[in-house]
Scaffold this motif. Structure first.
Motif, mmCIF file in Angstrom:
data_model
loop_
_atom_site.group_PDB
_atom_site.id
_atom_site.type_symbol
_atom_site.label_atom_id
_atom_site.label_comp_id
_atom_site.label_asym_id
_atom_site.label_seq_id
_atom_site.Cartn_x
_atom_site.Cartn_y
_atom_site.Cartn_z
ATOM 1 N N PRO A 72 -0.625 5.935 -5.323
ATOM 2 C CA PRO A 72 -1.726 5.315 -6.073
ATOM 3 C C PRO A 72 -1.469 3.871 -6.502
ATOM 4 O O PRO A 72 -2.412 3.171 -6.890
ATOM 5 C CB PRO A 72 -1.860 6.214 -7.307
ATOM 6 C CG PRO A 72 -1.306 7.513 -6.890
ATOM 7 C CD PRO A 72 -0.177 7.168 -5.972
ATOM 8 N N GLU A 73 -0.220 3.417 -6.416
ATOM 9 C CA GLU A 73 0.091 2.047 -6.818
ATOM 10 C C GLU A 73 -0.283 1.038 -5.737
ATOM 11 O O GLU A 73 -0.219 -0.164 -5.972
ATOM 12 C CB GLU A 73 1.576 1.924 -7.148
ATOM 13 C CG GLU A 73 1.994 2.807 -8.335
ATOM 14 C CD GLU A 73 3.456 2.655 -8.688
ATOM 15 O OE1 GLU A 73 4.276 3.470 -8.215
ATOM 16 O OE2 GLU A 73 3.773 1.714 -9.433
ATOM 17 N N PHE A 74 -0.682 1.526 -4.571
ATOM 18 C CA PHE A 74 -1.027 0.635 -3.462
ATOM 19 C C PHE A 74 -2.408 0.965 -2.922
ATOM 20 O O PHE A 74 -2.736 2.131 -2.679
ATOM 21 C CB PHE A 74 0.015 0.767 -2.342
ATOM 22 C CG PHE A 74 1.325 0.121 -2.685
ATOM 23 C CD1 PHE A 74 2.242 0.764 -3.494
ATOM 24 C CD2 PHE A 74 1.626 -1.143 -2.215
ATOM 25 C CE1 PHE A 74 3.437 0.157 -3.842
ATOM 26 C CE2 PHE A 74 2.821 -1.763 -2.539
ATOM 27 C CZ PHE A 74 3.732 -1.107 -3.358
ATOM 28 N N ASN A 75 -3.224 -0.058 -2.734
ATOM 29 C CA ASN A 75 -4.600 0.141 -2.288
ATOM 30 C C ASN A 75 -4.852 -0.230 -0.833
ATOM 31 O O ASN A 75 -5.937 0.011 -0.318
ATOM 32 C CB ASN A 75 -5.553 -0.680 -3.172
ATOM 33 C CG ASN A 75 -5.730 -0.048 -4.539
ATOM 34 O OD1 ASN A 75 -6.099 1.123 -4.647
ATOM 35 N ND2 ASN A 75 -5.476 -0.813 -5.580
ATOM 36 N N ASN A 76 -3.877 -0.825 -0.185
ATOM 37 C CA ASN A 76 -4.070 -1.271 1.192
ATOM 38 C C ASN A 76 -2.985 -0.669 2.069
ATOM 39 O O ASN A 76 -1.787 -0.804 1.746
ATOM 40 C CB ASN A 76 -4.018 -2.796 1.272
ATOM 41 C CG ASN A 76 -5.027 -3.452 0.349
ATOM 42 O OD1 ASN A 76 -6.226 -3.433 0.606
ATOM 43 N ND2 ASN A 76 -4.555 -4.010 -0.751
ATOM 44 N N TRP A 77 -3.401 -0.044 3.148
ATOM 45 C CA TRP A 77 -2.468 0.719 3.976
ATOM 46 C C TRP A 77 -2.627 0.403 5.453
ATOM 47 O O TRP A 77 -3.739 0.162 5.934
ATOM 48 C CB TRP A 77 -2.708 2.223 3.762
ATOM 49 C CG TRP A 77 -2.306 2.655 2.388
ATOM 50 C CD1 TRP A 77 -3.026 2.511 1.234
ATOM 51 C CD2 TRP A 77 -1.083 3.277 2.017
ATOM 52 N NE1 TRP A 77 -2.324 3.009 0.172
ATOM 53 C CE2 TRP A 77 -1.118 3.491 0.620
ATOM 54 C CE3 TRP A 77 0.045 3.688 2.727
ATOM 55 C CZ2 TRP A 77 -0.075 4.090 -0.075
ATOM 56 C CZ3 TRP A 77 1.092 4.282 2.038
ATOM 57 C CH2 TRP A 77 1.030 4.480 0.657
#
Length: 126
Positions: free
Chosen positions: A111-116
């Motif tokens: 959840p700490e990252f929005n771009n994958w």
């Protein structure tokens, strides 16, 4: 924001691989970039992270073997040396804008990252 990954592949134990992740754009003074991995029947695990100041964070089981670097303002690389069969996983690049490594949780989570990125497979044979 688009992420393009490269690298990965198959190698024997003790070998090396290099993963790279290119971000299409960024609009903050700092962003965090890094890698998660997910092996068969395993949960998603944070591997290594870096911010625009060069601060880094590594999972305990890769310290001393993996090195993350920000090669340019848009390219992050993960040099993986002394690879072990247990490193075999799908590796995902992740980016979060306006982020500093010191503000990430001790155990970095999805959840700490929005771009994958799409993921790249790493297979290490014994």
């Amino acid at each position: 924001v688009r992420l393009v990954e490269s690298g990965g592949g198959s190698v024997q134990a003790g070998g090396s691989l290099r993963l790279s992740c290119t971000v299409s754009e960024y609009s903050y003074a700092s962003y965090c970039s890094g890698w998660f991995r997910q092996g068969p029947d395993k949960g998603l695990e944070g591997v290594a992270f870096i911010d625009s100041d060069g601060s880094t964070r590594y999972a305990d089981d890769v310290k001393g073997r993996f090195t993350i670097s920000r090669d340019t303002d848009k390219i992050t690389s993960l040099q993986m040396d002394d690879l072990k069969p247990e490193d075999s996983s799908m590796y995902y690049c992740a980016v979060e804008m306006g982020c500093w490594v010191e503000h990430l949780h001790e155990e970095v989570s999805k959840p700490e990252f929005n771009n994958w990125g799409q993921g790249t497979q790493v297979d290490v044979s014994s």
